[in-house]
Scaffold this active site. Structure first.
Site, short mmCIF file in Angstrom:
data_model
loop_
_atom_site.label_atom_id
_atom_site.label_comp_id
_atom_site.label_asym_id
_atom_site.label_seq_id
_atom_site.Cartn_x
_atom_site.Cartn_y
_atom_site.Cartn_z
N CYS A 135 0.85 -1.19 0.00
CA CYS A 135 0.00 0.00 0.00
C CYS A 135 0.88 1.24 0.00
O CYS A 135 1.86 1.31 0.76
CB CYS A 135 -0.90 -0.01 1.24
SG CYS A 135 -1.98 1.43 1.38
N HIS A 177 -8.92 -3.53 -2.40
CA HIS A 177 -8.01 -2.71 -1.59
C HIS A 177 -8.45 -1.25 -1.59
O HIS A 177 -8.52 -0.61 -0.53
CB HIS A 177 -6.61 -2.87 -2.18
CG HIS A 177 -5.54 -2.09 -1.49
ND1 HIS A 177 -4.54 -2.68 -0.75
CD2 HIS A 177 -5.28 -0.75 -1.43
CE1 HIS A 177 -3.72 -1.75 -0.26
NE2 HIS A 177 -4.16 -0.57 -0.68
N GLU A 178 -8.75 -0.70 -2.78
CA GLU A 178 -9.11 0.72 -2.87
C GLU A 178 -10.48 0.99 -2.26
O GLU A 178 -10.69 2.03 -1.62
CB GLU A 178 -9.06 1.19 -4.32
CG GLU A 178 -7.70 1.03 -5.00
CD GLU A 178 -6.56 1.67 -4.22
OE1 GLU A 178 -6.79 2.66 -3.50
OE2 GLU A 178 -5.42 1.16 -4.33
N HIS A 181 -10.09 1.27 1.43
CA HIS A 181 -9.56 2.58 1.84
C HIS A 181 -10.68 3.57 2.14
O HIS A 181 -10.62 4.32 3.13
CB HIS A 181 -8.70 3.17 0.72
CG HIS A 181 -7.24 2.88 0.85
ND1 HIS A 181 -6.50 3.22 1.96
CD2 HIS A 181 -6.36 2.30 -0.01
CE1 HIS A 181 -5.24 2.85 1.78
NE2 HIS A 181 -5.13 2.28 0.60
#
EC number: 3.5.1.88
Length: 216
Positions: A135, A177-178, A181
Site C-alpha cells: 500500500c 483494496h481501494e 480505503h
C-alpha cells in the site's frame, strides 16, 4: 462486446459490455495521460493520518472540482508508481478511487470509481489468492493477504453515471483494496497482530520512494 447506444453515451464515459460492465481496457495509455497531464502530483498520506482511518464522505458534486481531483489522483499515482489510489491517500475525504492496473492475464485497466461498493459474491466465486499486498500509505511494506481472485464493484463514474467494474487476479485485489480505503480500512487492518507489526517494522526501517505527508 457491445458499447452503449449513442443516445446513452455521455462525454468521457466508458462504453459497457454485454453484461453491463465498463470496458476499461481500451485506449489506456491515452486516457491515463489525458487525466494525469491535467493534474498536479500530491504527497501521500500514511498510516496514522486520521483521514485514512474513517469512512469517507459520499461524492455528491460531479463537477469541475471532482474532475481536477481525479486528475491530481492520476498524477499522484504515477509519481508513486502505484496501481490504485483512493482520495484519502492524498488527504481528501471523498469516496473516489482511480486505478491503472493489470489483471491476471496481463491486460491493463484504467478508470475511476466514485461511491464504490463491493458486490457480495456467492461462495463458489470466492477462490482465495494469498499473494503479497502492499500500500502506498504503508510505504515499503508487504505481507501476504488472502482475498478473492475475482471482484465486482458498483458505483458512479466521474460524471455521476452508474457503473459496474469487474476484475480478476491482481486487478481484483486492487478493486477490493481501494474500496477498503474509502471505508477507513488499510490492508494491514486485515492482518494478524504479528503480521501487522512486521509490516509496520518494514515501513519504519525503509524510506519511501515518493513524497509523503508527515504525521503530527
Amino acid at each position: 462486446m457491445a458499447q452503449q447506444d449513442t443516445d446513452q453515451q455521455h462525454t468521457g464515459v466508458l462504453p459497457v459490455d454485454d453484461d453491463g460492465f465498463v470496458i476499461d481496457a481500451e485506449d489506456c495509455e491515452e486516457r491515463e495521460a489525458a487525466y494525469r497531464e491535467r493534474g498536479t502530483s500530491r504527497p501521500i498520506t500514511v498510516v496514522g493520518n486520521p483521514v485514512l482511518h474513517k469512512e469517507c464522505k459520499d461524492v455528491t458534486d460531479f463537477g469541475a472540482e471532482l474532475e481536477q481531483l481525479v486528475a491530481d489522483m492520476f498524477a499522484s499515482q504515477r509519481t508513486a508508481e502505484g496501481v490504485g489510489l483512493a482520495a484519502n491517500q492524498i488527504g481528501v475525504d471523498l469516496k473516489v478511487f482511480v486505478y491503472d492496473c493489470q489483471d491476471d492475464e496481463g491486460t491493463r485497466h484504467v478508470g475511476v470509481v466514485c461511491n464504490p461498493k463491493l458486490v457480495d459474491l456467492p461462495a463458489d466465486r470466492r477462490r482465495l489468492d494469498d499473494s503479497n499486498e502492499g500500500c502506498l500509505s504503508v510505504p515499503t511494506a508487504y505481507a501476504p493477504l488472502a482475498r478473492p481472485d475475482y471482484a465486482e464493484v458498483t458505483g458512479q463514474d466521474e460524471k455521476g453515471n452508474p457503473i459496474k467494474v469487474r476484475g480478476t487476479g491482481y486487478f481484483a485485489r486492487c478493486l477490493q483494496h481501494e474500496t477498503d480505503h474509502l471505508y477507513g480500512y488499510l490492508y494491514i487492518d486485515r492482518l494478524s497482530k504479528r503480521e501487522r507489526k512486521d509490516a509496520l517494522r518494514q515501513m519504519a526501517e525503509n524510506e519511501p520512494r515518493y513524497p509523503v505527508v508527515a504525521n503530527d
